[in-house]
Design a protein around this motif. Structure first.
Motif, PDB file in Angstrom:
ATOM      1  N   GLU A   1      13.866  26.110  48.007  1.00 57.81           N
ATOM      2  CA  GLU A   1      12.569  26.772  48.211  1.00 57.81           C
ATOM      3  C   GLU A   1      12.111  27.555  46.989  1.00 57.81           C
ATOM      4  N   THR A   2      12.904  27.599  45.940  1.00 57.24           N
ATOM      5  CA  THR A   2      12.486  28.328  44.748  1.00 57.24           C
ATOM      6  C   THR A   2      11.315  27.632  44.079  1.00 57.24           C
ATOM      7  N   THR A   3      10.559  28.383  43.321  1.00 54.48           N
ATOM      8  CA  THR A   3       9.433  27.794  42.606  1.00 54.48           C
ATOM      9  C   THR A   3       9.925  27.115  41.327  1.00 54.48           C
TER      10      THR A   3
ATOM     11  N   LYS B   1       8.909  27.640  38.465  1.00 55.56           N
ATOM     12  CA  LYS B   1       9.033  28.702  37.458  1.00 55.56           C
ATOM     13  C   LYS B   1      10.400  29.379  37.547  1.00 55.56           C
ATOM     14  N   GLU B   2      10.865  29.642  38.743  1.00 57.47           N
ATOM     15  CA  GLU B   2      12.168  30.290  38.901  1.00 57.47           C
ATOM     16  C   GLU B   2      13.295  29.383  38.422  1.00 57.47           C
TER      17      GLU B   2
ATOM     18  N   ARG C   1       8.362  22.069  35.844  1.00 53.25           N
ATOM     19  CA  ARG C   1       7.030  22.608  36.166  1.00 53.25           C
ATOM     20  C   ARG C   1       5.921  21.574  36.063  1.00 53.25           C
TER      21      ARG C   1
END
Length: 479
Positions: free
Chosen positions: A59-61, A63-64, A118
């Motif tokens: 579930e992390t983005t 960007k993370e 990304r």
């Protein structure tokens, strides 16, 4: 003697039953550390940790995930001297060559996939059915099981974990039993920048690998290894309908036409054939040479071989080090010993004498001419510092011989004729084709083969996409 440990759920741990095995330095033939002989219980613990971690890591983005991979890349760069030392003790590689040719690409590959996280792409949303809008989601697959080889243990671990983590998956990775040290160190460094359980490393032998593949949790199994190992993985994964990513062996044809520059081609091909002791599935070790320059080329290649040095990791001016293990040394020596009567050895053809490396697995840079297409050395992967040469008369013959192997990983063409180079690159049945060079890789371009060389791509956006699944979402938008 130091002791390696598994990294599971963010912690360094022994095998559940405490079992270990010796890890040998190929340059000395002596054990320098021990590693956990992990069993099914250890694999299950790692899988459960990865499964728990996926609930949040998935579930992390982007960007993370990018930021985590960039921090890992910086950690590798900051501790590059230590990683080089461990890798060379692991493999017997030369320190200087490893520092110059392997560590920088490892760091670059991590940074590439950090950025690639990304920019995942899919079809644009549109109304393919009246009053309904469709779009594509690219999602992580889940827990991924990975197995890496002994020829490039650190780099192959990065080729595997970087795209998997960038896409949002969690990983359980088993390094080769002969070269686990650098992978464990990589996992320790990465663990400082990842949540527990996202990256797990379990050491062990083939039985450990089988437990990894047969475990019900992973939905993708990725391996770089031999055709035998890949076939076993694909067979075991099929029982649970797991996806499989295979990068297996190679028998790269190096096709040298009579308009090529003999001296420069021989120098580049010798480097591409002897680098890493020829223990590379893309190695330039099967050369096809046009009749008109055959004798001159063989002579030039033999001179290159005689000028090429093998030796201990710390020796200056060494291109390659020891073969990985005694079985591999015996395999290479056996294939040379079984050469047919019509073959001629122009250089090498025996184990190498290395001062201070009396217990190591060294083989001399070797050149063999007179090979024919059906010969064992023309068909089977030698995976050692042995370059074989065949002659051809016409372009069609060169193409036929080049494609007449079960592998389809890489090839190169050496010619000044642009049209001929384009024809050959089109018709060569290999996943990577170089023109007037052999063996360079870049993070932005894919690596992967056809036939018995496997399927799936490492590196590039294609490599990242292999670690995603595609979901179609359709929404009714009518009144």
């Amino acid at each position: 003697m130091t002791t390696l440990r598994n990294l599971i759920d963010g912690e360094l741990v022994d095998a559940a039953d405490g079992a270990t095995y010796d890890v040998v330095n190929p340059a000395t033939g002596k054990a320098y550390t021990t590693a956990p002989a992990s069993g099914a219980e250890d694999v299950d613990r790692a899988m459960r940790a990865a499964d728990r971690a996926f609930a949040s890591w998935g579930e992390t983005t982007p960007k993370e995930r990018q930021e985590a991979l960039l921090r890992i890349a910086q950690a590798l760069e900051d501790r590059s001297d230590e990683l080089v030392r461990v890798e060379c003790e692991n493999t017997g590689k030369p320190l200087a060559v490893t520092a110059e040719e392997e560590l920088p690409p490892c760091v670059d590959q991590l940074r590439f996939f950090a950025g690639a996280a990304r920019v995942l792409e899919g079809r644009g949303s549109a109304e393919y059915l009246a009053d309904h809008t469709s779009w594509i989601r690219r999602e992580p697959i889940g827990v991924v099981a990975q197995v890496t080889p002994w020829n490039y243990p650190l780099m192959m671990a990065i080729w595997k974990i970087a795209p998997a983590l960038a896409a949002g998956n969690t990983v359980v990775l088993k390094p080769s039993d002969t070269t686990p040290a650098s992978t464990v160190l990589l996992a320790e460094l990465a663990n400082e920048h990842l949540p527990p359980g996202v990256l797990n490393v379990v050491c062990g032998n083939r039985d450990t690998g089988r437990a990894l593949v047969q475990h019900p949790t992973p939905r993708l199994v990725a391996i770089t290894g031999s055709v035998r190992a890949g076939t076993e993985v694909a067979t075991a994964a099929a029982a649970d309908v797991k996806r499989v990513h295979l990068e297996l062996g190679g028998k790269a044809p190096v096709v040298v036409f009579d308009d090529a520059d003999v001296a420069s081609a021989a120098e580049a091909i010798a480097t591409g054939g002897y680098f890493n002791a020829g223990q590379d599935c893309t190695a330039a070790t099967r050369v096809l040479v046009a009749d008109g320059i055959h004798d001159d080329f063989v002579a030039a290649l033999a001179e290159q071989a005689k000028a090429t040095r093998t030796g201990l990791p710390e020796d200056a001016g060494v291109l390659y080090g020891a073969l990985n293990n005694p079985d591999q040394l015996a395999r290479v020596a056996g294939m040379v010993d079984r050469l047919p009567d019509h073959a001629t050895i122009h250089a090498g053809g025996s184990t190498a004498e290395v001062a201070g490396g009396e217990g190591g697995y060294f083989y001399a840079p070797t050149v063999v001419s007179g090979l024919r297409q059906p010969d064992e050395a023309s068909q089977d992967e030698i995976f050692g510092p042995v370059i074989t040469v065949q002659r051809f008369a016409e372009e069609a013959e060169a193409l036929r011989c080049a494609n007449d192997v079960r592998y389809g990983l890489s090839a190169s063409v050496w010619t000044k004729d642009h049209a001929r180079a384009m024809r050959m690159s089109k018709r060569l049945d290999f996943g990577v084709v170089w023109i007037n060079t052999h063996i360079p890789f870049v993070s932005e371009m894919p690596h992967g083969g056809f036939g018995h060389s496997g399927y799936g791509k490492d590196l590039s956006m294609y490599g990242l996409e292999d670690y995603t699944r595609i979901k179609h979402v359709m929404s009714y938008i009518g009144e």
